[in-house]
Motif scaffolding. Structure first.
Motif: not given
Length: 252
Positions: A66-88
């Motif tokens: 609650a104090l330290d994990t960002p709630g915004e852009d969580f899914v977008e961050n996952l998808k960005a990592i997946a895209a760079r890794l070539g995982e879909t």
């Protein structure tokens, strides 16, 4: 011995520690504690024979999200990592989310122990109790036969006394995880460790299959059971990661 907890008092404690009016819920069907960083909901399990140390550790840990994990852009961050890794695939996204949770948990626990020094005892006692209850599936399994992310998870959650071994290359990544201070570092380490783990798995499959029998692979996340049976990729993640990787909850 069954321990009775004052859920109302614990809910108020969680809100005070979180410094906001988060929603605190208790459920006997919850498999673990988790915090929804988007909707600001903290779920606590109601387990029999649960000590005060374990209960308080779960509260302190989830409040850390609650104090330290960002709630915004969580899914977008996952998808960005997946895209760079070539995982879909959705399975790959779920696996990546599992890696994020493990590394973020290590960062959160470090920061919470620093923020609330009195909670260190709760962490030691609480994680020892979880290991004794075989929460991480170590009772009938050789810990050192587990994947790196599993060993990292157990080690960081209090498994230092289990004799967990790491290769020199793994020790370098472990030290990076222990040193991480920001969520941006967590995301960068997720990509690095996932990419390395995928390569290690492919190398192992290649050695076992031989050059003439090597099959085409559809991706690390596709070929790996991400915690469903606890054999390969048990991230300590909540069930939402397996069924819906877009869920922005963090679990211990």
């Amino acid at each position: 011995m069954e321990v009775s907890h004052n859920h109302n008092a614990k809910s108020q404690l969680a809100k005070l520690l979180a410094t906001e009016n988060i929603t605190v819920q208790h459920s006997a069907s919850a498999k673990t504690a988790w915090f929804d960083v988007k909707n600001r909901v903290l779920m606590l399990p109601v387990w029999r024979e649960m000590s005060d140390d374990l209960y308080d550790m779960l509260v302190v840990h989830e409040v850390g999200h609650a104090l330290d994990t960002p709630g915004e852009d969580f899914v977008e961050n996952l998808k960005a990592i997946a895209a760079r890794l070539g995982e879909t695939s959705s399975r790959a996204l779920g696996a990546i989310k599992g890696f994020v949770n493990v590394i973020e948990d290590a960062r959160i626990d470090k920061r919470q122990k620093r923020r609330f020094p009195g909670a260190r005892r709760n962490y030691i006692k609480g994680y020892a109790e979880l290991i004794e209850k075989d929460f991480f599936g170590t009772a009938t399994k050789d810990v050192n036969s587990m994947s790196f992310i599993d060993r990292l998870n157990i080690y960081c959650k209090g498994g230092v006394m289990l004799g967990i071994n790491f290769s020199p290359e793994e020790k370098v990544m472990l030290r990076k995880v222990e040193a991480a201070e920001t969520f941006e570092e967590v995301l960068a380490l997720t990509e690095e460790i996932y990419r390395w783990s995928k390569q290690q798995m492919e190398n192992q499959q290649e050695e076992e299959a031989g050059p003439d029998m090597m099959k085409a692979k559809s991706g690390f996340g596709d070929d790996t059971e991400d915690g469903e049976d606890g054999d390969e990729m048990d991230f300590g993640d909540d069930e939402d990661a397996e069924t819906d990787p877009s869920q922005s909850s963090q679990s211990m």
